[in-house]
Design a protein around this motif. Structure first.
Motif, PDB file in Angstrom:
ATOM      1  N   LEU A  80       0.836  -1.203   0.000  1.00 44.92           N
ATOM      2  CA  LEU A  80       0.000   0.000   0.000  1.00 44.92           C
ATOM      3  C   LEU A  80       0.871   1.252   0.000  1.00 44.92           C
ATOM      4  O   LEU A  80       0.552   2.244  -0.668  1.00 44.92           O
ATOM      5  N   ALA A  81       1.984   1.199   0.739  1.00 44.65           N
ATOM      6  CA  ALA A  81       2.891   2.351   0.772  1.00 44.65           C
ATOM      7  C   ALA A  81       3.416   2.662  -0.630  1.00 44.65           C
ATOM      8  O   ALA A  81       3.528   3.835  -1.021  1.00 44.65           O
ATOM      9  N   ALA A  82       3.716   1.616  -1.398  1.00 47.37           N
ATOM     10  CA  ALA A  82       4.210   1.821  -2.764  1.00 47.37           C
ATOM     11  C   ALA A  82       3.141   2.485  -3.630  1.00 47.37           C
ATOM     12  O   ALA A  82       3.440   3.379  -4.440  1.00 47.37           O
ATOM     13  N   GLN A  83       1.883   2.072  -3.444  1.00 47.69           N
ATOM     14  CA  GLN A  83       0.787   2.697  -4.197  1.00 47.69           C
ATOM     15  C   GLN A  83       0.622   4.165  -3.810  1.00 47.69           C
ATOM     16  O   GLN A  83       0.387   5.019  -4.670  1.00 47.69           O
ATOM     17  N   LEU A 128       9.694  14.087  13.664  1.00 53.63           N
ATOM     18  CA  LEU A 128       9.145  14.922  12.597  1.00 53.63           C
ATOM     19  C   LEU A 128       9.346  16.396  12.925  1.00 53.63           C
ATOM     20  O   LEU A 128       9.276  16.783  14.093  1.00 53.63           O
ATOM     21  N   PRO A 129       9.578  17.228  11.916  1.00 53.32           N
ATOM     22  CA  PRO A 129       9.631  18.673  12.167  1.00 53.32           C
ATOM     23  C   PRO A 129       8.280  19.147  12.653  1.00 53.32           C
ATOM     24  O   PRO A 129       7.255  18.892  12.024  1.00 53.32           O
ATOM     25  N   SER A 130       8.255  19.812  13.794  1.00 54.41           N
ATOM     26  CA  SER A 130       6.993  20.203  14.418  1.00 54.41           C
ATOM     27  C   SER A 130       6.455  21.490  13.794  1.00 54.41           C
ATOM     28  O   SER A 130       7.131  22.518  13.825  1.00 54.41           O
ATOM     29  N   PRO A 131       5.237  21.461  13.233  1.00 54.75           N
ATOM     30  CA  PRO A 131       4.646  22.691  12.690  1.00 54.75           C
ATOM     31  C   PRO A 131       4.449  23.718  13.801  1.00 54.75           C
ATOM     32  O   PRO A 131       4.252  23.367  14.968  1.00 54.75           O
ATOM     33  N   ASP A 176       3.410   6.163  -5.412  1.00 59.90           N
ATOM     34  CA  ASP A 176       3.180   6.352  -6.843  1.00 59.90           C
ATOM     35  C   ASP A 176       2.123   7.424  -7.094  1.00 59.90           C
ATOM     36  O   ASP A 176       2.245   8.231  -8.016  1.00 59.90           O
ATOM     37  N   ARG A 177       1.109   7.431  -6.269  1.00 56.73           N
ATOM     38  CA  ARG A 177      -0.020   8.334  -6.509  1.00 56.73           C
ATOM     39  C   ARG A 177       0.245   9.751  -6.027  1.00 56.73           C
ATOM     40  O   ARG A 177      -0.185  10.717  -6.658  1.00 56.73           O
ATOM     41  N   PHE A 178       0.923   9.872  -4.892  1.00 55.59           N
ATOM     42  CA  PHE A 178       1.060  11.204  -4.272  1.00 55.59           C
ATOM     43  C   PHE A 178       2.511  11.685  -4.152  1.00 55.59           C
ATOM     44  O   PHE A 178       2.750  12.787  -3.666  1.00 55.59           O
ATOM     45  N   GLY A 179       3.444  10.856  -4.547  1.00 56.97           N
ATOM     46  CA  GLY A 179       4.853  11.157  -4.303  1.00 56.97           C
ATOM     47  C   GLY A 179       5.349  12.463  -4.885  1.00 56.97           C
ATOM     48  O   GLY A 179       6.289  13.058  -4.360  1.00 56.97           O
ATOM     49  N   THR A 180       4.729  12.932  -5.973  1.00 63.47           N
ATOM     50  CA  THR A 180       5.181  14.193  -6.586  1.00 63.47           C
ATOM     51  C   THR A 180       4.512  15.417  -5.963  1.00 63.47           C
ATOM     52  O   THR A 180       4.855  16.555  -6.310  1.00 63.47           O
ATOM     53  N   ASN A 181       3.568  15.203  -5.034  1.00 63.33           N
ATOM     54  CA  ASN A 181       2.879  16.333  -4.388  1.00 63.33           C
ATOM     55  C   ASN A 181       3.825  17.059  -3.438  1.00 63.33           C
ATOM     56  O   ASN A 181       4.564  16.425  -2.675  1.00 63.33           O
ATOM     57  N   THR A 182       3.782  18.380  -3.469  1.00 58.95           N
ATOM     58  CA  THR A 182       4.605  19.173  -2.567  1.00 58.95           C
ATOM     59  C   THR A 182       4.222  18.881  -1.117  1.00 58.95           C
ATOM     60  O   THR A 182       3.042  18.894  -0.758  1.00 58.95           O
ATOM     61  N   GLY A 183       5.208  18.605  -0.304  1.00 63.50           N
ATOM     62  CA  GLY A 183       4.964  18.381   1.110  1.00 63.50           C
ATOM     63  C   GLY A 183       4.609  16.950   1.474  1.00 63.50           C
ATOM     64  O   GLY A 183       4.443  16.639   2.655  1.00 63.50           O
ATOM     65  N   PHE A 184       4.483  16.070   0.480  1.00 64.51           N
ATOM     66  CA  PHE A 184       4.144  14.673   0.776  1.00 64.51           C
ATOM     67  C   PHE A 184       5.393  13.911   1.205  1.00 64.51           C
ATOM     68  O   PHE A 184       6.405  13.907   0.510  1.00 64.51           O
ATOM     69  N   THR A 185       5.313  13.292   2.363  1.00 66.39           N
ATOM     70  CA  THR A 185       6.410  12.448   2.852  1.00 66.39           C
ATOM     71  C   THR A 185       5.816  11.152   3.375  1.00 66.39           C
ATOM     72  O   THR A 185       4.869  11.173   4.162  1.00 66.39           O
ATOM     73  N   LEU A 186       6.352  10.045   2.959  1.00 63.45           N
ATOM     74  CA  LEU A 186       5.852   8.735   3.348  1.00 63.45           C
ATOM     75  C   LEU A 186       6.823   8.066   4.306  1.00 63.45           C
ATOM     76  O   LEU A 186       8.025   8.009   4.044  1.00 63.45           O
ATOM     77  N   HIS A 187       6.299   7.576   5.427  1.00 63.78           N
ATOM     78  CA  HIS A 187       7.101   6.823   6.400  1.00 63.78           C
ATOM     79  C   HIS A 187       6.553   5.401   6.453  1.00 63.78           C
ATOM     80  O   HIS A 187       5.389   5.202   6.830  1.00 63.78           O
ATOM     81  N   ILE A 188       7.365   4.439   6.044  1.00 60.35           N
ATOM     82  CA  ILE A 188       6.951   3.035   6.114  1.00 60.35           C
ATOM     83  C   ILE A 188       7.315   2.543   7.507  1.00 60.35           C
ATOM     84  O   ILE A 188       8.473   2.228   7.806  1.00 60.35           O
TER      85      ILE A 188
END
Length: 204
Positions: free
Chosen positions: A8-11, A37-40, A14-26
């Motif tokens: 699911l992480a790979a999907q 994580l950097p705290s907002p 693939d779907r959102f990886g080019t979005n600005t600000g998207f970061t995936l943690h498996i």
């Protein structure tokens, strides 16, 4: 995004990886250290559709970071949400609701019927919003002791508070705190649980 399922992480990547600000943690979210994580500036806003089998431990895990969280919005089984929002005297009032309400204002937003899904599950769901208190309305001297007191009280919830907490304090000590020791655990307010916890902390 935190996802343990690599397929699911790979999907998602693939779907959102080019979005600005998207970061995936498996990763396993139950073990994830949110301090990495950097705290907002305004705190984290955490969203999720939580599986029933991890919902309670995950909620308690997230409460460890309550000072860094702006709000949390989750979809959960309706029965879990009822326990989270329950007040004194409600049959659903217990450890989960008390500890979450210690840290957060909790609001059930709406119910999600089973027919909203395909295939339809056997249970209804609900959307709930949690907003950490700043500051805490009833700060305990020792939150670990508060957790112990609440857990002990509800281990045998049909017993009176006098009997369920007899290994932590006496009936006479409950009376000193102006707490009716003939009440059952679901009839004791969060504020009174904090008072009991603080008393036990001071005795140790």
């Amino acid at each position: 995004v935190i996802e343990i399922d690599r397929e699911l992480a790979a999907q998602l990547q693939d779907r959102f990886g080019t979005n600005t600000g998207f970061t995936l943690h498996i990763s396993d979210v139950l073990k994830f250290d949110f301090d990495t994580l950097p705290s907002p500036q305004d705190g984290f806003r955490i969203l999720g559709n939580l599986p029933y089998n991890i919902s309670t431990p995950l909620l308690f895990h997230l409460l460890n970071y309550h000072e860094k969280i702006h709000d949390m919005v989750f979809m959960l089984q309706l029965e879990v949400v009822k326990r989270m929002v329950a007040g004194v005297g409600d049959n659903n009032y217990g450890r989960l609701g008390i500890m979450i309400q210690y840290y957060c204002a909790v609001e059930k937003l709406f119910t999600v019927p089973a027919n909203a899904f395909n295939p339809a599950p056997k249970v209804e769901s609900a959307i709930v919003k949690l907003r950490p208190h700043t500051p805490l309305p009833f700060p305990a001297q020792n939150t670990k002791m508060l957790e112990q007191v609440v857990r002990t009280a509800f281990t045998q919830r049909r017993k009176t508070i006098r009997n369920s907490l007899k290994n932590l304090l006496s009936a006479e000590q409950l009376e000193e705190l102006n707490i009716d020791n003939s009440l059952r655990p679901e009839n004791i307010s969060l504020q009174d649980y904090v008072r009991i916890s603080d008393f036990v902390t001071q005795q140790n």
